[in-house]
Design a protein around this motif. Structure first.
Motif, PDB file in Angstrom:
ATOM      1  N   ARG A  75      -7.878  -3.461   9.270  1.00 39.87           N
ATOM      2  CA  ARG A  75      -8.785  -2.970   9.943  1.00 39.87           C
ATOM      3  C   ARG A  75      -9.123  -1.530   9.179  1.00 39.87           C
ATOM      4  NH1 ARG A  75      -7.177  -1.003  15.688  1.00 39.87           N
ATOM      5  NH2 ARG A  75      -8.668   0.355  15.337  1.00 39.87           N
ATOM      6  N   LEU A  76     -10.291  -1.092   9.474  1.00 43.96           N
ATOM      7  CA  LEU A  76     -10.732   0.353   8.810  1.00 43.96           C
ATOM      8  C   LEU A  76     -11.617   0.901   9.606  1.00 43.96           C
ATOM      9  CD1 LEU A  76     -10.926   2.064   6.457  1.00 43.96           C
ATOM     10  CD2 LEU A  76     -12.879   0.934   5.709  1.00 43.96           C
ATOM     11  N   ASP A  77     -11.070   2.259  10.428  1.00 47.90           N
ATOM     12  CA  ASP A  77     -12.007   2.951  11.221  1.00 47.90           C
ATOM     13  C   ASP A  77     -13.062   3.523  10.391  1.00 47.90           C
ATOM     14  OD1 ASP A  77     -10.448   2.473  13.201  1.00 47.90           O
ATOM     15  OD2 ASP A  77      -9.056   4.291  12.886  1.00 47.90           O
ATOM     16  N   CYS A  78     -14.351   3.463  10.806  1.00 47.88           N
ATOM     17  CA  CYS A  78     -15.558   3.821   9.919  1.00 47.88           C
ATOM     18  C   CYS A  78     -15.269   5.570   9.802  1.00 47.88           C
ATOM     19  CB  CYS A  78     -16.661   3.500  10.580  1.00 47.88           C
ATOM     20  SG  CYS A  78     -16.949   1.753  10.594  1.00 47.88           S
ATOM     21  N   ALA A  79     -14.660   6.062  10.840  1.00 45.98           N
ATOM     22  CA  ALA A  79     -14.417   7.718  10.905  1.00 45.98           C
ATOM     23  C   ALA A  79     -13.476   8.222   9.795  1.00 45.98           C
ATOM     24  CB  ALA A  79     -14.584   8.169  12.151  1.00 45.98           C
ATOM     25  N   ASP A  80     -12.795   7.319   9.181  1.00 39.59           N
ATOM     26  CA  ASP A  80     -11.939   7.655   8.187  1.00 39.59           C
ATOM     27  C   ASP A  80     -12.193   8.379   7.057  1.00 39.59           C
ATOM     28  OD1 ASP A  80      -9.699   7.490   6.218  1.00 39.59           O
ATOM     29  OD2 ASP A  80      -8.616   5.925   6.954  1.00 39.59           O
TER      30      ASP A  80
END
Length: 397
Positions: free
Chosen positions: A364-369
């Motif tokens: 998973r990848l948080d778009c706010a990362d």
């Protein structure tokens, strides 16, 4: 994951301790590895899967003392009171999010080694006979009880003429009855025999890939051949694109010193030598091995069918979302090595930068990362294509 933190899953050992003391070394019985465990699927749901023609399943039973086996799909399955039978359903992690999440608990072992989740259900006395596997396996009791007898024995000879690989001289060293939440780890070639105690028995096997040297060697040679063709502009096969640095090998064979012969059917020494010299120019290096392994190990299972997104409400190329997350589909496989990135049997046409490595590791990848702000246009284009293909999904905040 803190690799030094003790886990109930591993008998209150840390992942580092387990890998050092037990992995590929010796069996380990773990009581209440997952306390209050609830199976990812009910027994009725497992039986329903076995009726599908796109699911790999087997039914094993004994009739008049003889072992019998039949491959699915099954229009009818036996009832509990019909004798000692076992139903095996493969790759349940591809069919159930809950089973996929269960397999995720074991990701302290590299994804390159994880294979699948198999579920077996059995009536009283059901089993598949004493046998051994060539790979590591965690046997998690999900429902009912099963008695395991197991040990490390040198005699691995098999009974001839049977549809199953049954040990001819099984000599167990240990015996244990597992209840829901209990788990048994077995290294390769540990002999074992599990028999259901009562009806309604469900056991979940988390298995690992263990390729032979022959498979690895053949795959590396195939990757080298694909690269040879790709470097001269021809179709390079699954391991060819993009071409890696290496010899182009486009020069044409020449033999100006070839004398006249009266044995025309004999292969010329010079042609044989030139062929061997050409092979010596090939680079069997880290980049080539990574290309082969990355593409091969991420090749989707033949049961994997991705649902293409119909109405994607984000534009990853033009307007990166400031919230939500990208999540790998449970059927997607993603690996990386250095700058090479692989997903579902393909080499990604973008380097494995920090954000994409996070997506592969965490699934998973948080778009706010903050790492997402450094994604190149090529990386965003790849993510957009994967989103359209159903390889990843966008989940709104």
């Amino acid at each position: 994951m803190n690799l030094d933190q003790p886990l109930p899953l591993l008998g209150n050992q840390s992942p580092n301790d387990f890998m050092r003391r037990y992995w590929q070394r010796k069996p380990l019985l773990i009581r209440q590895a997952i306390p209050d465990f609830t199976p990812p699927l009910a027994i009725a749901a497992i039986k329903k899967l076995a009726r599908r023609d796109d699911v790999e399943s087997r039914l094993i039973w004994r009739e008049n003392g003889e072992w019998q086996m039949e491959n699915g799909p099954f229009a009818r399955l036996p009832k509990d009171n019909e004798g000692d039978w076992t139903l095996l359903v493969q790759s349940v992690d591809l069919l159930s999010d809950a089973a996929s999440e269960l397999m995720g608990l074991f990701r302290f072992i590299p994804d390159a080694r994880l294979d699948d989740v198999m579920v077996s259900i059995a009536s009283h006395g059901g089993g598949v006979g004493p046998h051994f596997d060539s790979y590591d396996v965690f046997l998690l009791q999900a429902a009912g009880e099963r008695e395991w007898r197991y040990g490390r024995q040198k005699d691995l000879s098999l009974e001839p003429g049977l549809p199953l690989k049954i040990l001819s001289n099984f000599q167990p060293e240990e015996k244990a009855v597992l209840s829901p939440g209990d788990m048994l780890y077995l290294p390769p070639q540990a002999a074992h025999d599990g028999v259901a105690v009562g009806d309604g028995c469900m056991t979940i096997s988390i298995g690992f890939r263990a390729p032979t040297q022959a498979i690895l060697a053949r795959g590396l040679l195939e990757a080298a051949a694909d690269q040879v063709m790709a470097r001269v502009g021809l179709l390079g096969g699954p391991y060819g694109e993009p071409a890696l640095p290496g010899p182009k090998l486009s020069a044409v064979y020449r033999d100006p010193a070839q004398p006249a012969v009266n044995t025309p059917a004999a292969l010329p020494d010079a042609l044989v030598a030139a062929t061997l010299e050409t092979v010596e120019k090939l680079r069997f290096d880290d980049a080539l091995a990574s290309r082969f392994l990355g593409c091969w190990l991420t090749e989707p299972h033949n049961q994997s069918v991705f649902d293409a997104a119909d109405d994607v409400d984000v534009d990853l190329e033009e307007a990166w979302p400031d919230s939500g997350r990208l999540v790998l589909d449970r059927r997607s496989r993603m690996l990386y090595r250095g700058k090479q990135l692989f997903i579902n049997g393909e080499t990604a046409m973008t380097p494995a930068d920090a954000a994409l490595r996070t997506l592969a590791d965490a699934r998973r990848l948080d778009c706010a990362d903050p790492a997402c702000a450094k994604l190149s246009p090529e990386a965003r284009s790849c993510l957009a294509d994967w989103l359209d293909s159903g390889w990843i999904h966008y989940v709104a905040a």
